[in-house]
Structure formats: C-alpha cells, structure tokens
Design a protein around this motif. Structure first.
Motif, short mmCIF file in Angstrom:
data_model
loop_
_atom_site.label_atom_id
_atom_site.label_comp_id
_atom_site.label_asym_id
_atom_site.label_seq_id
_atom_site.Cartn_x
_atom_site.Cartn_y
_atom_site.Cartn_z
N GLY A 34 0.79 -1.22 0.00
CA GLY A 34 0.00 0.00 0.00
C GLY A 34 0.82 1.27 0.00
N ASP A 35 2.09 1.16 -0.40
CA ASP A 35 2.98 2.33 -0.44
C ASP A 35 3.31 2.71 -1.88
OD1 ASP A 35 3.32 2.56 2.36
OD2 ASP A 35 4.86 1.00 2.33
N ILE A 36 3.66 3.96 -2.05
CA ILE A 36 4.19 4.46 -3.32
C ILE A 36 5.69 4.64 -3.11
CG2 ILE A 36 4.19 6.34 -4.99
CD1 ILE A 36 1.29 6.96 -4.03
N GLY A 37 6.49 4.00 -3.93
CA GLY A 37 7.94 4.15 -3.84
C GLY A 37 8.42 5.25 -4.77
N ILE A 38 9.25 6.14 -4.25
CA ILE A 38 9.76 7.27 -5.02
C ILE A 38 11.27 7.24 -4.97
CG2 ILE A 38 9.72 9.78 -5.29
CD1 ILE A 38 7.23 9.47 -3.19
N ASP A 39 11.91 7.11 -6.11
CA ASP A 39 13.37 7.08 -6.18
C ASP A 39 13.83 8.40 -6.79
OD1 ASP A 39 16.03 6.44 -6.27
OD2 ASP A 39 15.85 5.07 -7.95
N LYS A 40 14.09 9.38 -5.94
CA LYS A 40 14.50 10.70 -6.43
C LYS A 40 15.84 11.14 -5.86
CE LYS A 40 12.30 13.51 -8.50
NZ LYS A 40 12.25 13.91 -9.90
N LEU A 41 16.40 10.36 -4.93
CA LEU A 41 17.63 10.79 -4.27
C LEU A 41 18.87 10.32 -4.98
CD1 LEU A 41 16.89 10.13 -0.51
CD2 LEU A 41 17.17 12.32 -1.61
N GLY A 42 18.80 9.21 -5.66
CA GLY A 42 20.01 8.61 -6.20
C GLY A 42 20.65 7.70 -5.17
N SER A 43 20.55 8.06 -3.90
CA SER A 43 21.14 7.22 -2.85
C SER A 43 20.06 6.60 -1.98
CB SER A 43 22.08 8.05 -1.99
OG SER A 43 21.37 9.08 -1.34
N GLY A 44 18.82 6.79 -2.31
CA GLY A 44 17.77 6.23 -1.48
C GLY A 44 16.40 6.37 -2.09
N ALA A 45 15.40 6.12 -1.29
CA ALA A 45 14.03 6.17 -1.76
C ALA A 45 13.14 6.67 -0.63
CB ALA A 45 13.57 4.79 -2.20
N ILE A 46 11.97 7.12 -1.00
CA ILE A 46 10.94 7.50 -0.04
C ILE A 46 9.74 6.62 -0.32
CG2 ILE A 46 9.35 9.31 0.71
CD1 ILE A 46 12.07 10.19 1.39
N TYR A 47 9.12 6.12 0.73
CA TYR A 47 7.88 5.36 0.60
C TYR A 47 6.78 6.19 1.23
CZ TYR A 47 11.00 1.65 -0.70
OH TYR A 47 11.97 0.93 -1.35
N LEU A 48 5.71 6.39 0.48
CA LEU A 48 4.59 7.20 0.93
C LEU A 48 3.36 6.32 1.03
CD1 LEU A 48 3.16 9.90 1.50
CD2 LEU A 48 3.03 10.26 -0.99
N GLY A 49 2.76 6.32 2.20
CA GLY A 49 1.54 5.55 2.43
C GLY A 49 0.53 6.42 3.17
N ALA A 50 -0.59 5.80 3.55
CA ALA A 50 -1.64 6.54 4.24
C ALA A 50 -2.26 5.69 5.33
CB ALA A 50 -2.72 6.97 3.24
N LYS A 51 -2.73 6.36 6.36
CA LYS A 51 -3.49 5.72 7.44
C LYS A 51 -4.83 6.41 7.50
CE LYS A 51 -1.56 4.88 11.41
NZ LYS A 51 -0.78 5.02 12.67
N ILE A 52 -5.89 5.64 7.65
CA ILE A 52 -7.21 6.28 7.66
C ILE A 52 -7.73 6.54 9.07
CG2 ILE A 52 -7.92 5.46 5.41
CD1 ILE A 52 -9.54 3.26 6.87
N ASP A 53 -7.16 5.90 10.08
CA ASP A 53 -7.70 6.09 11.42
C ASP A 53 -7.43 7.48 11.97
OD1 ASP A 53 -5.01 5.39 11.51
OD2 ASP A 53 -5.17 4.41 13.45
#
Length: 147
Positions: A34-53
């Motif tokens: 349920g995450d979106i992976g973003i590779d914009k650093l060249g040395s890493g990644a960011i994972y973006l998810g959501a919580k509904i509670d």
C-alpha cells in the motif's frame, strides 16, 4: 475531509507524487504493502503511504543498512533528531530509517508535494553525515515498477 478513506488519501498521494516526479498520476504505482515508492535521491528512496484512522500520510525512507548497534548510533541519531523539525531518524535491526507522519484534516496534493520535498532534503542532508559517522551501506535501489 470529515472521514477520509484510504482510496481518497492515496489519490491525493498519487497526484502529489506525479507532480513531484513530473509524470502522470496514472503512472504512479502502489505496491502490495500500500505504499508508493519514489526514487529521487540517487542514494535512497521514499515510501509514501496513508493511514485512515487519523487520517495521515506516512513518509518512510531507508537511509542505512548493516549498521552495527553501539552507543554512538543512538547518540548520533539523537543529535540529528534534535536539530530537525520534521520527522525523525530511528535505528531498528541494523538499519537507520527516516519516518514522518503528517496528520491531515484537508489533504491536498500541494501539501504532500511540499512535504516530499522537505523529507528528501532532510534525508539527503543527514544521510551522508550519518553514513560517515556510523558506517553501513546506503539504500540505493528501488524496484523499477515503483514510480
């Protein structure tokens, strides 16, 4: 947004990632966790998810792996965390991760895009310094089917 549901939050996240990566939102992929992976650093990644509670967006970034547990690890992370105003670095099972939870009442793609930029700046700025102090390996691979 009174009662945000996961699909609505992820639609906002997809629009934000599409804008951030200069792609179309239909090209943004959500992985099986349920995450979106973003590779914009060249040395890493960011994972973006959501919580509904809450509702909230969750930003996670792997920074280092194969770090040996020692007092210096916790001292270095405490020093870095005391100097940043958004999120925190943590050490779990030999890995250093950055984590931030953005609580939202009225989520907008612009807000998420701005936070993505801030998260990337923090991870980029402090990731290299942490590697120099703690050793370990940087995370630099994201599956190609993720953004």
């Amino acid at each position: 947004m009174e009662t945000a549901n996961w699909i609505e939050l992820m639609d906002v996240a997809k629009e934000a990632v599409a804008d951030f990566c200069s792609i179309k939102s239909k090209e943004v992929r959500v992985d099986e966790e349920g995450d979106i992976g973003i590779d914009k650093l060249g040395s890493g990644a960011i994972y973006l998810g959501a919580k509904i509670d809450l509702p909230a967006f969750i930003f996670r970034s792997p920074v280092l792996s194969e770090v040996k547990e020692k007092p210096l690890v916790y001292k270095a992370l405490n020093q870095v965390n005391s100097g940043i105003t958004l999120g925190q670095f943590s050490f779990i099972d030999g890995e250093v991760w950055f984590y931030y939870q953005l609580l939202v009442d009225e989520p907008t793609p612009e807000l998420v895009t701005n936070v993505l930029g801030e998260v990337l700046e923090i991870v980029d700025e402090y990731g290299d310094a942490l590697k120099a102090k703690l050793g370990g390996k940087t995370f630099n691979n994201v599956d190609e089917d993720e953004v």
